[in-house]
Design an enzyme around this catalytic site. Structure first.
Site, PDB file in Angstrom:
ATOM      1  N   ASP A 131      -0.608  -1.106   0.800  1.00 10.39           N
ATOM      2  CA  ASP A 131       0.346  -0.698   1.842  1.00 10.39           C
ATOM      3  C   ASP A 131      -0.130   0.639   2.406  1.00 10.39           C
ATOM      4  O   ASP A 131       0.574   1.639   2.359  1.00 10.39           O
ATOM      5  CB  ASP A 131       1.756  -0.573   1.266  1.00 10.39           C
ATOM      6  CG  ASP A 131       2.823  -0.387   2.354  1.00 10.39           C
ATOM      7  OD1 ASP A 131       2.600  -0.840   3.485  1.00 10.39           O
ATOM      8  OD2 ASP A 131       3.868   0.216   2.050  1.00 10.39           O
ATOM      9  N   ASN A 135       2.283   6.736   3.379  1.00 15.78           N
ATOM     10  CA  ASN A 135       1.981   6.592   1.957  1.00 15.78           C
ATOM     11  C   ASN A 135       0.786   7.423   1.511  1.00 15.78           C
ATOM     12  O   ASN A 135       0.218   7.196   0.434  1.00 15.78           O
ATOM     13  CB  ASN A 135       1.751   5.118   1.621  1.00 15.78           C
ATOM     14  CG  ASN A 135       3.056   4.353   1.562  1.00 15.78           C
ATOM     15  OD1 ASN A 135       4.108   4.942   1.330  1.00 15.78           O
ATOM     16  ND2 ASN A 135       2.999   3.054   1.800  1.00 15.78           N
ATOM     17  N   ASP A 140       3.304   4.967  -3.438  1.00 11.69           N
ATOM     18  CA  ASP A 140       3.773   3.596  -3.192  1.00 11.69           C
ATOM     19  C   ASP A 140       2.656   2.588  -3.436  1.00 11.69           C
ATOM     20  O   ASP A 140       2.324   1.786  -2.567  1.00 11.69           O
ATOM     21  CB  ASP A 140       4.332   3.468  -1.778  1.00 11.69           C
ATOM     22  CG  ASP A 140       5.322   2.316  -1.651  1.00 11.69           C
ATOM     23  OD1 ASP A 140       5.681   1.719  -2.687  1.00 11.69           O
ATOM     24  OD2 ASP A 140       5.731   2.003  -0.525  1.00 11.69           O
TER      25      ASP A 140
END
Length: 243
Positions: free
Chosen positions: A169, A174, A187
């Site tokens: 992701d 992030n 994350d």
């Protein structure tokens, strides 16, 4: 969010909890107390992230794991903004270099599988369970049902996978940017061995939408990719719609 006695004692009786946020790593709360500032995640995805953080800390900068008990993960606050919020002028370069370093980790060292067989099976489970909201699809996918989109992914699946250790992701939100330090990856519940375009597609989409084509060009230059496979960029952006 209910936590075990051990986690409750760690956080303290004076803990102030934020509203929950939803992410790939499960429900997330920011907790402030005399003991410090923490991020608390809960659920099966949080357990998966705990495993990945423990493994990844050998290879990259990640948040410190303060505790893991039951299905609850407590992370230390990195006290740094994300690239999304800081919006540094060379954001594409920073993201490209950080991803190049992650993708250089030997796949033989990684115990987590995020290849297409695994991702497509998980996507099918999400479609059957009604967990995919077509209203959240990108504009060029509006009007497609989740099942129709999954069928397209099966039909158009790439013949081969260019495997790396992928973040899963990889967005500007992030990647945290401490002052004077290396970027910190957060994350990481979807990290594992996967096609490099799993990360490239999402990074290019978000950089292009929020920071423009120059940031995308900087990203590819820093990553070291002269010519991107546009079909794979599209395919893995399509796959992301189901997650």
């Amino acid at each position: 969010m209910r936590v075990t006695d051990r986690i409750g004692t760690l956080l303290g009786d004076d803990a102030v909890w934020s509203a929950d946020h939803e992410g790939l790593s499960g429900h997330v709360s920011r907790v402030t107390s005399a003991a410090g500032v923490f991020y608390v995640k809960q659920g099966p995805a949080a357990a998966a992230e705990h495993e990945r953080l423990r493994w990844l800390e050998r290879w990259a900068s990640v948040p410190d794991v303060v505790a893991f008990d039951g299905d609850t993960l407590v992370l230390a606050d990195v006290a740094a903004p994300s690239l999304e919020s800081a919006a540094p002028p060379h954001i594409g370069t920073i993201m490209g270099r950080a991803l190049r370093d992650l993708h250089a980790v030997p796949i033989a060292e990684c115990p987590f599988d995020e290849r297409l067989d695994t991702r497509l099976a998980r996507a099918a489970d999400r479609v059957r369970a009604g967990l995919v909201d077509p209203d959240d699809f990108d504009d060029d996918h509006r009007g497609l049902s989740a099942r129709r989109l999954h069928d397209r992914l099966i039909a158009d699946r790439p013949a081969t996978e260019d495997l790396v250790v992928a973040h899963g992701d990889y967005t500007p939100g992030n990647v945290l940017l401490p002052s004077g330090g290396a970027p910190v990856l957060i994350d990481v519940g979807g990290l594992g061995v996967a096609d490099r375009y799993l990360d490239l597609a999402i990074a290019v989409r978000d950089l292009g939408e929020d920071f423009g084509p120059a940031a995308v060009a900087d990203f590819f230059t820093a990553y070291g990719l002269d010519a991107a496979d546009e079909r794979k960029l599209y395919y893995f952006r399509l796959l992301d719609e189901l997650f």
